[in-house]
Design a protein around this motif. Structure first.
Motif, mmCIF file in Angstrom:
data_model
loop_
_atom_site.group_PDB
_atom_site.id
_atom_site.type_symbol
_atom_site.label_atom_id
_atom_site.label_comp_id
_atom_site.label_asym_id
_atom_site.label_seq_id
_atom_site.Cartn_x
_atom_site.Cartn_y
_atom_site.Cartn_z
ATOM 1 N N THR A 53 2.306 25.980 44.725
ATOM 2 C CA THR A 53 2.864 26.533 43.484
ATOM 3 C C THR A 53 3.770 27.737 43.716
ATOM 4 N N GLY A 54 3.855 28.216 44.951
ATOM 5 C CA GLY A 54 4.670 29.386 45.241
ATOM 6 C C GLY A 54 4.163 30.645 44.576
ATOM 7 N N THR A 55 2.842 30.725 44.405
ATOM 8 C CA THR A 55 2.234 31.852 43.704
ATOM 9 C C THR A 55 2.230 33.116 44.557
ATOM 10 N N SER A 56 2.559 34.255 43.935
ATOM 11 C CA SER A 56 2.399 35.546 44.606
ATOM 12 C C SER A 56 0.920 35.907 44.616
ATOM 13 N N VAL A 57 0.434 36.401 45.757
ATOM 14 C CA VAL A 57 -1.000 36.609 45.931
ATOM 15 C C VAL A 57 -1.296 38.061 46.292
ATOM 16 N N ASN A 58 -2.263 38.640 45.617
ATOM 17 C CA ASN A 58 -2.782 39.956 45.981
ATOM 18 C C ASN A 58 -3.735 39.756 47.162
ATOM 19 N N VAL A 59 -3.237 39.959 48.362
ATOM 20 C CA VAL A 59 -3.998 39.647 49.569
ATOM 21 C C VAL A 59 -5.258 40.497 49.679
ATOM 22 N N TYR A 60 -5.166 41.759 49.298
ATOM 23 C CA TYR A 60 -6.343 42.628 49.387
ATOM 24 C C TYR A 60 -7.456 42.118 48.480
ATOM 25 N N GLN A 61 -7.105 41.712 47.261
ATOM 26 C CA GLN A 61 -8.096 41.166 46.332
ATOM 27 C C GLN A 61 -8.777 39.930 46.932
ATOM 28 N N GLN A 62 -7.987 39.023 47.467
ATOM 29 C CA GLN A 62 -8.547 37.793 48.026
ATOM 30 C C GLN A 62 -9.373 38.073 49.276
ATOM 31 N N ALA A 63 -8.964 39.055 50.061
ATOM 32 C CA ALA A 63 -9.735 39.423 51.253
ATOM 33 C C ALA A 63 -11.107 39.959 50.861
ATOM 34 N N LYS A 64 -11.144 40.784 49.813
ATOM 35 C CA LYS A 64 -12.428 41.299 49.337
ATOM 36 C C LYS A 64 -13.311 40.170 48.825
ATOM 37 N N CYS A 65 -12.697 39.206 48.149
ATOM 38 C CA CYS A 65 -13.472 38.060 47.658
ATOM 39 C C CYS A 65 -14.082 37.286 48.826
ATOM 40 N N CYS A 66 -13.289 37.044 49.856
ATOM 41 C CA CYS A 66 -13.799 36.327 51.038
ATOM 42 C C CYS A 66 -14.998 37.042 51.642
ATOM 43 N N TYR A 205 -5.435 44.034 56.204
ATOM 44 C CA TYR A 205 -4.515 44.595 57.195
ATOM 45 C C TYR A 205 -4.270 43.639 58.349
ATOM 46 N N THR A 206 -5.258 42.818 58.684
ATOM 47 C CA THR A 206 -5.057 41.808 59.719
ATOM 48 C C THR A 206 -3.954 40.835 59.293
ATOM 49 N N MET A 207 -4.005 40.373 58.043
ATOM 50 C CA MET A 207 -2.977 39.462 57.546
ATOM 51 C C MET A 207 -1.617 40.161 57.464
ATOM 52 N N TYR A 208 -1.628 41.442 57.094
ATOM 53 C CA TYR A 208 -0.381 42.206 57.028
ATOM 54 C C TYR A 208 0.258 42.311 58.413
ATOM 55 N N HIS A 213 4.228 40.079 62.942
ATOM 56 C CA HIS A 213 4.304 39.625 64.337
ATOM 57 C C HIS A 213 4.147 38.103 64.386
ATOM 58 N N PRO A 214 5.207 37.368 64.105
ATOM 59 C CA PRO A 214 5.119 35.904 64.041
ATOM 60 C C PRO A 214 4.671 35.262 65.351
ATOM 61 N N ASP A 215 4.977 35.871 66.496
ATOM 62 C CA ASP A 215 4.540 35.288 67.772
ATOM 63 C C ASP A 215 3.013 35.289 67.863
ATOM 64 N N TYR A 216 2.400 36.406 67.482
ATOM 65 C CA TYR A 216 0.938 36.473 67.496
ATOM 66 C C TYR A 216 0.344 35.517 66.461
ATOM 67 N N GLN A 217 1.033 35.381 65.341
ATOM 68 C CA GLN A 217 0.551 34.480 64.295
ATOM 69 C C GLN A 217 0.528 33.035 64.808
ATOM 70 N N ARG A 218 1.587 32.654 65.515
ATOM 71 C CA ARG A 218 1.634 31.293 66.066
ATOM 72 C C ARG A 218 0.538 31.084 67.110
ATOM 73 N N ALA A 219 0.313 32.095 67.953
ATOM 74 C CA ALA A 219 -0.718 31.981 68.985
ATOM 75 C C ALA A 219 -2.107 31.856 68.353
ATOM 76 N N ALA A 247 -8.707 39.684 70.119
ATOM 77 C CA ALA A 247 -7.706 40.707 70.411
ATOM 78 C C ALA A 247 -7.005 41.191 69.136
ATOM 79 N N ILE A 248 -6.720 40.265 68.230
ATOM 80 C CA ILE A 248 -6.018 40.629 66.985
ATOM 81 C C ILE A 248 -6.917 41.483 66.089
ATOM 82 N N VAL A 249 -8.192 41.107 65.957
ATOM 83 C CA VAL A 249 -9.103 41.903 65.140
ATOM 84 C C VAL A 249 -9.305 43.295 65.758
ATOM 85 N N THR A 250 -9.506 43.326 67.075
ATOM 86 C CA THR A 250 -9.707 44.612 67.757
ATOM 87 C C THR A 250 -8.500 45.514 67.617
#
Length: 254
Positions: A53-66, A205-208, A213-219, A247-250
């Motif tokens: 749907t191309g929806t804009s998402v409040n990532v922090y809100q969804q992260a807290k929900c998770c 912040y991990t998603m941010y 860093h698209p290279d790390y995202q692909r890896a 490594a990414i979380v750390t």
């Protein structure tokens, strides 16, 4: 345990409750494995919906929900877990209460089970009476159900609540039921309030950082796709063995 100020008291409580926080216990928990699978499935559904749907998402809100859905399931079992990824209203309540600078939780119990009252705020002036009432009602239901299920629940599906109950019972078999219940309730409240905000911030912040860093995202995507391969290990075991994810979380925490 989080809010104790006395060193000796804190040390004793930490000793009592440390077992379910060990790495081996967590990695072998069927309860946590079930919770992680359920929450990741719900998150995947939401991501597909947002993408289509191309929806804009409040990532922090969804992260807290998770993180709230994972923490509540780990604490009380999948049968009592929240589902705020699909219905975020309850997470909004908890954020409202946690944001109140005057929040001091005091736990009271009646002479009979179940609890009829859990939390009161300083001056009896809660920041949002409706949110406070919904939070009290949900926590009461979750603890009451966990208490009722405890005697017949096998150790393989034990929740954090079950470990708390056994630890307090072993430490003082003669402790009155209501007194023990109040101690457990405080631990549960601290868990939910602290975990969903702190871990939600980390996940956001991990998603941010991954978006920068698209290279790390692909890896990371390549590594996570390996989880789809057949394995006799639990999801928790397999997540713990992913070097790129670790490594990414750390690095995000650093």
């Amino acid at each position: 345990m989080v809010t104790m100020t006395g060193n000796d008291e804190h040390r004793e409580r930490k000793r009592m409750l440390s077992r379910p926080y060990s790495n081996s216990y967590i990695l072998n928990s069927q309860t946590l494995g079930s919770v992680l699978s359920r929450v990741s499935s719900h998150l995947r559904e939401k991501i597909e919906e947002w993408a289509s749907t191309g929806t804009s998402v409040n990532v922090y809100q969804q992260a807290k929900c998770c993180t709230l859905d994972v923490a509540s399931g780990w604490l009380f079992g999948s049968e009592n877990a929240t589902d705020t990824l699909r219905d975020p209203g309850f997470e909004n309540d908890l954020t409202t209460l946690a944001a109140a600078a005057s929040k001091i939780v005091s736990v009271r119990t009646t002479l009979y089970w179940p609890f009829t009252y859990f939390a009161s705020l300083v001056g009896n002036r809660p920041p949002n009476p409706d949110a406070t009432g919904r939070w009290q009602a949900w926590l009461t239901r979750a603890i009451t159900d966990a208490y009722r299920r405890h005697p017949t629940k096998p150790s393989s599906t034990a929740s954090l609540y079950d470990s708390f109950y056994d630890a307090f019972k072993a430490a003082n078999p003669k402790m009155p039921r209501n007194e023990m219940a109040s101690f457990i309730a405080v631990e549960c409240d601290d868990h939910l309030s602290a975990s969903h905000l702190g871990l939600g911030t980390l996940l956001a912040y991990t998603m941010y950082e991954l978006s920068r860093h698209p290279d790390y995202q692909r890896a990371l995507r390549k590594e996570l796709l390996s989880l789809a391969e057949p394995s006799d290990q639990s999801l928790a075991h397999r997540l713990a063995a992913l070097p790129v994810l670790d490594a990414i979380v750390t690095e995000t925490m650093r």
